[in-house]
Design a protein around this motif. Structure first.
Motif, PDB file in Angstrom:
ATOM      1  N   THR A  23     -12.016  17.412  -2.099  1.00  0.00           N
ATOM      2  CA  THR A  23     -10.629  17.186  -1.622  1.00  0.00           C
ATOM      3  C   THR A  23      -9.695  18.460  -1.529  1.00  0.00           C
ATOM      4  OG1 THR A  23     -10.207  17.427  -4.345  1.00  0.00           O
ATOM      5  CG2 THR A  23     -10.509  15.247  -3.074  1.00  0.00           C
ATOM      6  N   LYS A  24      -8.427  17.667  -1.226  1.00  0.00           N
ATOM      7  CA  LYS A  24      -6.946  19.300  -1.130  1.00  0.00           C
ATOM      8  C   LYS A  24      -6.590  18.974  -2.111  1.00  0.00           C
ATOM      9  CE  LYS A  24      -8.553  18.771   3.897  1.00  0.00           C
ATOM     10  NZ  LYS A  24      -8.187  19.043   5.937  1.00  0.00           N
ATOM     11  N   ASN A  25      -6.042  18.433  -3.386  1.00  0.00           N
ATOM     12  CA  ASN A  25      -5.275  18.167  -3.612  1.00  0.00           C
ATOM     13  C   ASN A  25      -5.772  18.040  -5.315  1.00  0.00           C
ATOM     14  OD1 ASN A  25      -3.605  16.924  -5.472  1.00  0.00           O
ATOM     15  ND2 ASN A  25      -2.748  15.164  -4.162  1.00  0.00           N
ATOM     16  N   PRO A  26      -5.705  18.828  -6.472  1.00  0.00           N
ATOM     17  CA  PRO A  26      -6.137  19.154  -7.087  1.00  0.00           C
ATOM     18  C   PRO A  26      -5.875  17.597  -7.940  1.00  0.00           C
ATOM     19  CG  PRO A  26      -4.110  20.644  -6.943  1.00  0.00           C
ATOM     20  CD  PRO A  26      -4.030  20.284  -5.560  1.00  0.00           C
ATOM     21  N   GLN A  27      -5.080  17.345  -7.593  1.00  0.00           N
ATOM     22  CA  GLN A  27      -4.539  15.970  -8.995  1.00  0.00           C
ATOM     23  C   GLN A  27      -6.026  15.304  -8.771  1.00  0.00           C
ATOM     24  OE1 GLN A  27      -2.242  14.919 -11.313  1.00  0.00           O
ATOM     25  NE2 GLN A  27      -3.142  12.575 -11.262  1.00  0.00           N
ATOM     26  N   ASP A  28      -5.706  14.817  -7.039  1.00  0.00           N
ATOM     27  CA  ASP A  28      -7.244  13.983  -6.725  1.00  0.00           C
ATOM     28  C   ASP A  28      -8.511  14.538  -7.393  1.00  0.00           C
ATOM     29  OD1 ASP A  28      -5.542  12.067  -5.618  1.00  0.00           O
ATOM     30  OD2 ASP A  28      -5.409  12.840  -3.284  1.00  0.00           O
ATOM     31  N   ALA A  29      -8.675  15.162  -7.032  1.00  0.00           N
ATOM     32  CA  ALA A  29      -9.780  16.328  -7.987  1.00  0.00           C
ATOM     33  C   ALA A  29     -10.298  15.718  -8.851  1.00  0.00           C
ATOM     34  CB  ALA A  29      -9.788  17.949  -7.832  1.00  0.00           C
ATOM     35  N   VAL A  30      -9.330  15.983 -10.036  1.00  0.00           N
ATOM     36  CA  VAL A  30      -9.328  16.174 -11.189  1.00  0.00           C
ATOM     37  C   VAL A  30      -9.150  14.142 -11.869  1.00  0.00           C
ATOM     38  CG1 VAL A  30      -8.672  16.117 -13.177  1.00  0.00           C
ATOM     39  CG2 VAL A  30      -8.185  18.045 -11.905  1.00  0.00           C
ATOM     40  N   GLU A  31      -9.280  13.553 -10.972  1.00  0.00           N
ATOM     41  CA  GLU A  31      -9.026  12.384 -11.392  1.00  0.00           C
ATOM     42  C   GLU A  31     -10.534  11.604 -10.999  1.00  0.00           C
ATOM     43  OE1 GLU A  31      -6.566   8.320 -10.275  1.00  0.00           O
ATOM     44  OE2 GLU A  31      -6.113   9.678 -10.013  1.00  0.00           O
ATOM     45  N   LEU A  32     -10.948  12.128  -9.801  1.00  0.00           N
ATOM     46  CA  LEU A  32     -12.666  11.732  -9.235  1.00  0.00           C
ATOM     47  C   LEU A  32     -13.176  12.387 -10.867  1.00  0.00           C
ATOM     48  CD1 LEU A  32     -11.961  12.462  -5.286  1.00  0.00           C
ATOM     49  CD2 LEU A  32     -12.357  10.526  -7.035  1.00  0.00           C
ATOM     50  N   ILE A  33     -13.422  13.510 -10.863  1.00  0.00           N
ATOM     51  CA  ILE A  33     -14.515  14.044 -12.336  1.00  0.00           C
ATOM     52  C   ILE A  33     -14.105  13.603 -13.237  1.00  0.00           C
ATOM     53  CG2 ILE A  33     -14.231  16.040 -13.267  1.00  0.00           C
ATOM     54  CD1 ILE A  33     -15.640  16.425 -10.319  1.00  0.00           C
ATOM     55  N   VAL A  34     -12.804  12.894 -13.821  1.00  0.00           N
ATOM     56  CA  VAL A  34     -12.613  12.062 -14.927  1.00  0.00           C
ATOM     57  C   VAL A  34     -13.134  11.024 -14.361  1.00  0.00           C
ATOM     58  CG1 VAL A  34     -11.266  11.212 -16.311  1.00  0.00           C
ATOM     59  CG2 VAL A  34     -11.040  13.663 -15.694  1.00  0.00           C
ATOM     60  N   ARG A  35     -13.434  10.726 -13.569  1.00  0.00           N
ATOM     61  CA  ARG A  35     -13.302   8.857 -13.279  1.00  0.00           C
ATOM     62  C   ARG A  35     -14.885   8.513 -13.513  1.00  0.00           C
ATOM     63  NH1 ARG A  35     -10.260   4.994 -11.952  1.00  0.00           N
ATOM     64  NH2 ARG A  35      -8.630   5.322 -11.137  1.00  0.00           N
ATOM     65  N   ASP A  36     -15.790   9.748 -12.433  1.00  0.00           N
ATOM     66  CA  ASP A  36     -17.263   9.947 -12.803  1.00  0.00           C
ATOM     67  C   ASP A  36     -18.184   9.856 -13.580  1.00  0.00           C
ATOM     68  OD1 ASP A  36     -19.246  10.974 -10.972  1.00  0.00           O
ATOM     69  OD2 ASP A  36     -19.564  12.263 -12.208  1.00  0.00           O
ATOM     70  N   TYR A  37     -16.791  10.708 -14.824  1.00  0.00           N
ATOM     71  CA  TYR A  37     -16.972  11.030 -15.738  1.00  0.00           C
ATOM     72  C   TYR A  37     -17.692  10.028 -17.121  1.00  0.00           C
ATOM     73  CZ  TYR A  37     -17.547  13.183 -21.058  1.00  0.00           C
ATOM     74  OH  TYR A  37     -18.343  13.516 -22.194  1.00  0.00           O
ATOM     75  N   LEU A  38     -16.452   8.841 -16.849  1.00  0.00           N
ATOM     76  CA  LEU A  38     -16.854   8.071 -17.318  1.00  0.00           C
ATOM     77  C   LEU A  38     -17.229   7.159 -16.925  1.00  0.00           C
ATOM     78  CD1 LEU A  38     -12.825   7.611 -17.609  1.00  0.00           C
ATOM     79  CD2 LEU A  38     -13.978   8.638 -19.524  1.00  0.00           C
ATOM     80  N   GLU A  39     -18.100   7.300 -16.225  1.00  0.00           N
ATOM     81  CA  GLU A  39     -18.900   5.647 -15.255  1.00  0.00           C
ATOM     82  C   GLU A  39     -20.015   7.057 -16.208  1.00  0.00           C
ATOM     83  OE1 GLU A  39     -18.804   3.124 -13.603  1.00  0.00           O
ATOM     84  OE2 GLU A  39     -17.009   3.102 -14.227  1.00  0.00           O
ATOM     85  N   ARG A  40     -20.208   7.645 -16.066  1.00  0.00           N
ATOM     86  CA  ARG A  40     -22.107   8.135 -16.313  1.00  0.00           C
ATOM     87  C   ARG A  40     -21.709   7.497 -17.838  1.00  0.00           C
ATOM     88  NH1 ARG A  40     -23.467  13.804 -13.234  1.00  0.00           N
ATOM     89  NH2 ARG A  40     -22.968  13.497 -11.652  1.00  0.00           N
ATOM     90  N   GLY A  41     -21.259   7.646 -18.673  1.00  0.00           N
ATOM     91  CA  GLY A  41     -21.263   7.470 -20.311  1.00  0.00           C
ATOM     92  C   GLY A  41     -21.382   6.193 -20.169  1.00  0.00           C
ATOM     93  N   ARG A  42     -20.339   5.046 -19.386  1.00  0.00           N
ATOM     94  CA  ARG A  42     -20.581   3.591 -19.201  1.00  0.00           C
ATOM     95  C   ARG A  42     -22.545   3.143 -19.300  1.00  0.00           C
ATOM     96  NH1 ARG A  42     -15.669   4.176 -16.323  1.00  0.00           N
ATOM     97  NH2 ARG A  42     -14.173   3.243 -18.406  1.00  0.00           N
ATOM     98  N   ARG A  43     -22.694   4.215 -18.134  1.00  0.00           N
ATOM     99  CA  ARG A  43     -24.171   4.336 -17.298  1.00  0.00           C
ATOM    100  C   ARG A  43     -25.420   4.657 -18.783  1.00  0.00           C
ATOM    101  NH1 ARG A  43     -22.197   5.887 -12.514  1.00  0.00           N
ATOM    102  NH2 ARG A  43     -23.281   7.657 -12.454  1.00  0.00           N
ATOM    103  N   THR A  44     -25.185   5.495 -19.364  1.00  0.00           N
ATOM    104  CA  THR A  44     -25.903   5.939 -20.128  1.00  0.00           C
ATOM    105  C   THR A  44     -26.439   4.627 -21.494  1.00  0.00           C
ATOM    106  OG1 THR A  44     -25.193   8.667 -19.561  1.00  0.00           O
ATOM    107  CG2 THR A  44     -26.155   7.946 -21.746  1.00  0.00           C
ATOM    108  N   GLU A  45     -24.591   4.371 -21.855  1.00  0.00           N
ATOM    109  CA  GLU A  45     -24.504   3.494 -22.811  1.00  0.00           C
ATOM    110  C   GLU A  45     -25.716   2.267 -22.518  1.00  0.00           C
ATOM    111  OE1 GLU A  45     -20.884   1.894 -23.560  1.00  0.00           O
ATOM    112  OE2 GLU A  45     -20.213   3.735 -24.148  1.00  0.00           O
TER     113      GLU A  45
END
Length: 68
Positions: A23-45
């Motif tokens: 991404t070219k926007n730091p806000q979007d980049a961090v949001e994508l990383i956080v969303r991915d992290y949360l989804e991984r946690g849900r899949r693990t659960e």
């Protein structure tokens, strides 16, 4: 609309996250990383279940090597 939070982040870390996400926007980049992290946690659960769910493992017997 969802509430927004502003977070300060080291510039080098923001750039690395932007490169990682493409991404070219730091806000979007961090949001994508956080969303991915949360989804991984849900899949693990979903795979391992709730740690408080003792009934999943209560039927397991400790390993005993064969005699002989």
């Amino acid at each position: 609309m969802a509430a927004r939070v502003t977070v300060s982040l080291d510039a080098h870390l923001a750039i690395e996250v932007m490169l990682l996400t493409g991404t070219k926007n730091p806000q979007d980049a961090v949001e994508l990383i956080v969303r991915d992290y949360l989804e991984r946690g849900r899949r693990t659960e979903a795979r391992i279940g709730d740690p408080d769910d003792g009934s999943r493992v209560s039927d397991l017997q400790p390993y005993q090597p064969p005699e002989g």
